[in-house]
Motif scaffolding. Structure first.
Motif, PDB file in Angstrom:
ATOM      1  N   ARG A 149      -7.641  34.806  23.585  1.00 58.72           N
ATOM      2  CA  ARG A 149      -7.850  33.692  25.130  1.00 58.72           C
ATOM      3  C   ARG A 149      -8.438  34.971  26.766  1.00 58.72           C
ATOM      4  O   ARG A 149      -6.722  35.200  26.439  1.00 58.72           O
ATOM      5  CB  ARG A 149      -7.674  32.813  25.209  1.00 58.72           C
ATOM      6  CG  ARG A 149      -8.753  31.716  25.954  1.00 58.72           C
ATOM      7  CD  ARG A 149      -8.708  30.233  25.746  1.00 58.72           C
ATOM      8  NE  ARG A 149      -8.782  29.653  24.725  1.00 58.72           N
ATOM      9  CZ  ARG A 149      -7.690  28.745  23.704  1.00 58.72           C
ATOM     10  NH1 ARG A 149      -6.794  27.866  24.716  1.00 58.72           N
ATOM     11  NH2 ARG A 149      -8.530  27.954  22.635  1.00 58.72           N
ATOM     12  N   LYS A 159     -19.574  28.347  21.439  1.00 58.46           N
ATOM     13  CA  LYS A 159     -19.869  29.470  20.194  1.00 58.46           C
ATOM     14  C   LYS A 159     -20.302  31.234  19.990  1.00 58.46           C
ATOM     15  O   LYS A 159     -19.259  31.377  19.439  1.00 58.46           O
ATOM     16  CB  LYS A 159     -20.960  29.291  18.695  1.00 58.46           C
ATOM     17  CG  LYS A 159     -20.437  27.638  18.217  1.00 58.46           C
ATOM     18  CD  LYS A 159     -21.542  27.058  17.660  1.00 58.46           C
ATOM     19  CE  LYS A 159     -21.028  25.782  16.692  1.00 58.46           C
ATOM     20  NZ  LYS A 159     -22.948  25.514  15.971  1.00 58.46           N
ATOM     21  N   ARG A 198     -16.867  32.035  21.874  1.00 58.45           N
ATOM     22  CA  ARG A 198     -15.791  32.859  20.558  1.00 58.45           C
ATOM     23  C   ARG A 198     -16.370  34.243  19.859  1.00 58.45           C
ATOM     24  O   ARG A 198     -15.146  34.987  19.348  1.00 58.45           O
ATOM     25  CB  ARG A 198     -15.415  31.577  19.606  1.00 58.45           C
ATOM     26  CG  ARG A 198     -14.018  31.863  18.428  1.00 58.45           C
ATOM     27  CD  ARG A 198     -14.677  29.920  17.576  1.00 58.45           C
ATOM     28  NE  ARG A 198     -13.934  29.057  18.540  1.00 58.45           N
ATOM     29  CZ  ARG A 198     -15.203  28.039  18.577  1.00 58.45           C
ATOM     30  NH1 ARG A 198     -16.206  27.687  18.019  1.00 58.45           N
ATOM     31  NH2 ARG A 198     -14.426  27.317  19.708  1.00 58.45           N
ATOM     32  N   THR A 258     -15.549  36.680  21.915  1.00 55.56           N
ATOM     33  CA  THR A 258     -13.821  36.912  21.858  1.00 55.56           C
ATOM     34  C   THR A 258     -13.250  38.453  21.067  1.00 55.56           C
ATOM     35  O   THR A 258     -12.387  38.690  20.628  1.00 55.56           O
ATOM     36  CB  THR A 258     -12.921  35.680  22.100  1.00 55.56           C
ATOM     37  OG1 THR A 258     -13.757  34.883  23.321  1.00 55.56           O
ATOM     38  CG2 THR A 258     -11.951  35.673  21.929  1.00 55.56           C
ATOM     39  N   LYS A 259     -13.949  37.343  19.603  1.00 54.71           N
ATOM     40  CA  LYS A 259     -13.910  37.767  18.059  1.00 54.71           C
ATOM     41  C   LYS A 259     -13.612  39.534  18.087  1.00 54.71           C
ATOM     42  O   LYS A 259     -13.719  40.806  17.395  1.00 54.71           O
ATOM     43  CB  LYS A 259     -14.248  37.319  16.656  1.00 54.71           C
ATOM     44  CG  LYS A 259     -14.139  36.082  17.015  1.00 54.71           C
ATOM     45  CD  LYS A 259     -14.644  35.255  15.196  1.00 54.71           C
ATOM     46  CE  LYS A 259     -14.185  33.911  15.382  1.00 54.71           C
ATOM     47  NZ  LYS A 259     -14.672  33.280  14.096  1.00 54.71           N
ATOM     48  N   TYR A 276      -8.621  36.800  13.321  1.00 52.20           N
ATOM     49  CA  TYR A 276      -9.806  37.607  14.610  1.00 52.20           C
ATOM     50  C   TYR A 276     -10.454  39.283  14.664  1.00 52.20           C
ATOM     51  O   TYR A 276     -10.797  39.412  15.423  1.00 52.20           O
ATOM     52  CB  TYR A 276      -9.577  37.159  16.014  1.00 52.20           C
ATOM     53  CG  TYR A 276     -10.188  35.700  16.122  1.00 52.20           C
ATOM     54  CD1 TYR A 276     -10.423  35.298  15.294  1.00 52.20           C
ATOM     55  CD2 TYR A 276     -10.713  35.013  17.912  1.00 52.20           C
ATOM     56  CE1 TYR A 276     -11.000  33.319  15.886  1.00 52.20           C
ATOM     57  CE2 TYR A 276     -10.549  34.600  17.895  1.00 52.20           C
ATOM     58  CZ  TYR A 276     -10.423  33.404  17.446  1.00 52.20           C
ATOM     59  OH  TYR A 276     -11.152  31.900  17.421  1.00 52.20           O
TER      60      TYR A 276
END
Length: 113
Positions: A5, A18, A21, A24-25, A66
């Motif tokens: 994070r 979403k 996220r 971040t991935k 991830y």
């Protein structure tokens, strides 16, 4: 997941969790991809001892999810939709149409016959 994070988000005006996220991935995947490629090379190299290859395979399977390319999903930057996305613009069909009609997409104009 908390280890990936971001403390400070560098994603501009993304609104949807979403999309955050997914961003971040993408960052985590780009960071760990060289290590994953090296481990895959070790696993596929048949000239190496079996023990070394097994250790590399164990390391690869224990990496965070991830870091896998299958976790990345193309999402619309404006709405967060996961389907009907134009890859070049990273926008859904509806948002692409609205942005094109407003003239916000360079090089895109409405076709007329």
């Amino acid at each position: 997941m908390s280890m990936f994070r971001s403390k400070k988000l560098d994603i501009g005006s993304f609104l949807n969790i979403k999309v955050i996220r997914d961003h971040t991935k993408r960052k985590v995947f780009a960071q760990y991809e060289p290590e994953r490629q090296a481990l895959r090379y070790i696993i596929q190299n048949t000239t190496l001892p079996a023990k070394t290859r097994a250790e590399a395979q164990l390391q690869l399977t224990q990496m965070h999810c991830y870091t896998r390319p299958t976790q990345i999903r193309g999402r619309c930057l404006l709405g967060g939709k996961g389907r009907g996305i134009f890859r070049d613009f990273r926008l859904s069909r509806y948002n692409f149409r609205m942005q094109a009609l407003e003239g916000n997409l360079p090089g895109v104009q409405k076709a007329s016959w």
